[in-house]
Write a protein that holds these residues in place. Structure first.
Motif: not given
Length: 227
Positions: A25-26, A29-30, A50, A108-109, A112-113, A115-116
């Motif tokens: 999933a991570l 997002c990259t 990022s 990695l934006e 997205s991070v 949310r993780l």
């Protein structure tokens, strides 16, 4: 993107806690991008949007000086992550990051991070660990600049860059090394020539090869006299 980059992520300490599904999933997002020598990857004051993982090559972390005398804070190699501080606190970048070689990055934006982090406290803890480790490294470098002479700072630089390697080849110019240790190229050259005469290093244009880490450590610990 290649699956090789995803598999590479799995070997990086920052991403080790993730299950294969979470890592997938991570990774989704990259994106990958190339870098070229001298390219400004991050500029101090830019918004932190990022984080980047070095897949190949090296980058320099630089603190720009008002009078043009920039200070090299660190050199990061394959497997290192950078840009994470501004990424997580949402504030402007604290330093420049410049490509020291050609290479490739995994980006990695921030959105997205974030949310993780909200979903996975373990990921947040890993980020805190990395930030603390980076802070310790920066403080050690500051201590070196404040309390060591040029010879000691040069030896410290060589030991840090060759850590974990039997015969390390450090690609750097003497001017860049001078900036990293807060001295001039001429002074650094004299210190390096002394180390080469002792058989501890080997100098070639744009490269320093560490031949004897134990000998360098002995100099730093005072068991052998430094120039």
């Amino acid at each position: 993107m290649t699956r090789n980059a995803r598999n590479y992520m799995a070997r990086i300490p920052l991403f080790a806690p993730f299950s294969p599904e979470e890592l997938d999933a991570l990774y989704a997002c990259t994106y990958e991008r190339n870098m070229t020598t001298g390219e400004m990857l991050i500029q101090r004051g830019d918004p932190g949007t990022s984080m980047m993982l070095i897949l190949a090559g090296e980058v320099r972390v630089v603190l720009p000086g008002i009078d043009g005398n920039d200070q090299d804070l660190n050199t990061l190699r394959e497997g290192a992550v950078f840009g994470e501080i501004a990424l997580f606190d949402g504030k402007p970048r604290s330093a420049d990051v410049v490509a020291a070689t050609n290479g490739r990055l995994l980006v990695l934006e921030r959105a997205s991070v974030v949310r993780l982090i909200e979903r996975d406290p373990q990921f947040a803890m890993r980020v805190i660990e990395i930030i603390c480790m980076r802070l310790r490294t920066t403080l050690a470098q500051l201590d070196s600049i404040l309390f060591q002479d040029v010879s000691q700072r040069v030896v410290t630089f060589l030991l840090q860059r060759s850590e974990g390697l039997e015969r390390a080849r450090i690609d750097t110019t003497q001017s860049a090394l001078g900036r990293a240790v807060g001295s001039t190229r001429e002074t650094v050259n004299r210190r390096l020539r002394d180390l080469e005469a002792r058989g501890l290093i080997e100098l070639t244009p744009g490269r320093i090869t560490v031949r004897d880490r134990n000998g360098l450590s002995a100099l730093l610990q005072g068991r052998s006299r430094m120039a």
